[in-house]
Design a protein around this motif. Sequence first.
Motif, PDB file in Angstrom:
ATOM      1  N   ASN A 177       0.839  -1.187   0.000  1.00  0.00           N
ATOM      2  CA  ASN A 177       0.000   0.000   0.000  1.00  0.00           C
ATOM      3  C   ASN A 177       0.884   1.250   0.000  1.00  0.00           C
ATOM      4  O   ASN A 177       2.114   1.178   0.106  1.00  0.00           O
ATOM      5  N   LEU A 178       0.241   2.403  -0.119  1.00  0.00           N
ATOM      6  CA  LEU A 178       0.981   3.652  -0.300  1.00  0.00           C
ATOM      7  C   LEU A 178       1.804   4.025   0.926  1.00  0.00           C
ATOM      8  O   LEU A 178       2.919   4.532   0.798  1.00  0.00           O
ATOM      9  N   ILE A 179       1.277   3.778   2.122  1.00  0.00           N
ATOM     10  CA  ILE A 179       2.035   4.175   3.314  1.00  0.00           C
ATOM     11  C   ILE A 179       3.250   3.283   3.501  1.00  0.00           C
ATOM     12  O   ILE A 179       4.311   3.742   3.962  1.00  0.00           O
TER      13      ILE A 179
ATOM     14  N   ALA B 149       1.753  10.605   2.949  1.00  0.00           N
ATOM     15  CA  ALA B 149       1.703   9.141   3.052  1.00  0.00           C
ATOM     16  C   ALA B 149       1.070   8.487   1.839  1.00  0.00           C
ATOM     17  O   ALA B 149       1.212   7.280   1.643  1.00  0.00           O
ATOM     18  N   ASP B 150       0.359   9.268   1.018  1.00  0.00           N
ATOM     19  CA  ASP B 150      -0.445   8.671  -0.050  1.00  0.00           C
ATOM     20  C   ASP B 150       0.016   9.056  -1.453  1.00  0.00           C
ATOM     21  O   ASP B 150      -0.772   9.035  -2.394  1.00  0.00           O
ATOM     22  N   HIS B 151       1.293   9.413  -1.606  1.00  0.00           N
ATOM     23  CA  HIS B 151       1.829   9.704  -2.931  1.00  0.00           C
ATOM     24  C   HIS B 151       2.637   8.516  -3.436  1.00  0.00           C
ATOM     25  O   HIS B 151       3.211   7.751  -2.657  1.00  0.00           O
ATOM     26  N   LEU B 152       2.696   8.389  -4.756  1.00  0.00           N
ATOM     27  CA  LEU B 152       3.480   7.336  -5.393  1.00  0.00           C
ATOM     28  C   LEU B 152       4.639   7.982  -6.147  1.00  0.00           C
ATOM     29  O   LEU B 152       4.444   8.960  -6.877  1.00  0.00           O
ATOM     30  N   ILE B 153       5.846   7.466  -5.944  1.00  0.00           N
ATOM     31  CA  ILE B 153       7.042   7.942  -6.639  1.00  0.00           C
ATOM     32  C   ILE B 153       7.731   6.732  -7.253  1.00  0.00           C
ATOM     33  O   ILE B 153       8.199   5.850  -6.541  1.00  0.00           O
ATOM     34  N   LYS B 154       7.792   6.698  -8.570  1.00  0.00           N
ATOM     35  CA  LYS B 154       8.298   5.511  -9.267  1.00  0.00           C
ATOM     36  C   LYS B 154       9.814   5.516  -9.429  1.00  0.00           C
ATOM     37  O   LYS B 154      10.434   4.457  -9.456  1.00  0.00           O
TER      38      LYS B 154
ATOM     39  N   TRP C 127       6.273  11.029 -10.151  1.00  0.00           N
ATOM     40  CA  TRP C 127       5.382  11.353  -9.023  1.00  0.00           C
ATOM     41  C   TRP C 127       3.925  11.310  -9.441  1.00  0.00           C
ATOM     42  O   TRP C 127       3.548  11.741 -10.526  1.00  0.00           O
ATOM     43  N   SER C 128       3.084  10.794  -8.549  1.00  0.00           N
ATOM     44  CA  SER C 128       1.632  10.869  -8.710  1.00  0.00           C
ATOM     45  C   SER C 128       0.995  10.956  -7.340  1.00  0.00           C
ATOM     46  O   SER C 128       1.428  10.282  -6.403  1.00  0.00           O
TER      47      SER C 128
END
Length: 480
Positions: free
Chosen positions: A36-38, A117-122, A277-278
């Motif tokens: 999960n994101l966290i 806590a809820d961002h995605l960085i690839k 980033w998203s």
Amino acid sequence: MELIPVILSGGVGSRLWPVSREAHPKPFMELPDGQNLIQKTFLRASRLEGVVEVLTVTNRELLFKTEDEYGLVNKAGHAQGFILEPFGRNTAAAVAAAALSLEASHGADAHMLVLAADHLIKDEKAFAAAVANAVTLASDGWLVTFGIQPTYPETGFGYIEAQKSAPLNGGLKVARFVEKPNLETAQGYLSAGNYFWNSGMFCFRVGTVLEELRQHAPDVVAAVAKTIEASRLTSSENYRCLALDSGLFAQVPDISIDYALMERSQKVATIPCDIGWSDIGSWNAVSELTPADENGNRFEGEVLAHDSRNNYVNSEERLTALVGVEDLLVIDTPDAVMIAHKDHAQDVKHIVSQLKACSHTVHLLHRTVHRPWGTYTTLEEGKRFKIKRIVVKPKASLSLQMHHHRSEHWIVVEGMAVVVNDQQKLMLNTNESTFIRAGHQHRLENPGVIPLVLIEVQSGDYLGEDDIVRFEDNYGRVDK
């Protein structure tokens, strides 16, 4: 040089309903890769150079679930800290509480990296390089924000305008922050080349951000400092937890860090970065994490489709079938289904508002609810009965409690239970049961090394979760 990532975990993510809910918000949504994101945020933060602790600011009701999620990925045993808010008070309060806490524990020269806590960085390598640049600028007295290189004219983000003529060591001086633009304005920002998406991530030297907050938002710092003085701190070698006082925290101004500080200070710089980033702000963004088939469909779970194109289906619990439809989002959970056109993905939040207005619990809880001791799942309910599946972690126990309006029948189906039932203390094995009358004190404990699973049958005039009086509790939930 000490670096402490500060993870802010407070948003609900109403545009990602029905998976994201108040008691199980967006950071805990499992992604297609199983994390999960966290968890991803914790791992990304803990791997950075110079990190001595990961500090999380979250709601006190989410502490035990957050600890559980971290425990699954924190194999290196990184030190953890928590600041527990009794309720949300916006990001200025969270940043101020983190800065004051870190000043006391690590000193004014420590650096704090504020992350959502809820961002995605690839691109983790590019992220680490951007953080290194930010730490350098923060050491020189700058309040640093991370500006994301825009790839299209997005109207759902705020923007940062950088001064072209003011290059810094790895960054640019910020001219101003701008609100979410219309499409024409966003196209102009994209063409200009010196506008960046405002990611909401920051890096500060602890002493600098407190000096600037005291200058530009003294009421916030003063109220948070007063709150911390009256709050309870629990600490050990690799763990500390500060539970903020409810009464005093309610007096802290409700304002974002952008409005309180970043838009007022003259010491703001940005690091332009391209890090994959998203903010995962809608189901459209979530769908992009799943590969498309030859018809542009993206499916999670068992899905059959005929003459259907460009749809996203998330249905893990049961078979879903699509016939002759296009551009739909179909999100299926055990107690709610959401169907929307992709062009209206941002409008899901309006359904959540309607649910709140009519006090429907489906905006708040899933059918499976997480508690410090384990989980319970509502299997069926009627006017005078409710059936639950209860899972208790090894060595965990529920509170010593009592209900005014309901009786309960417990049947053990797996594991072993120690039960306090009024004046009796019982040991129950698989296929054994006990009946607890309304008004009788009772407690459930798992003394074993495997999860305890039981079926609870409730009956009575009122079956609400608020019909509970706690006398003793291992998790601090007794009202003194």
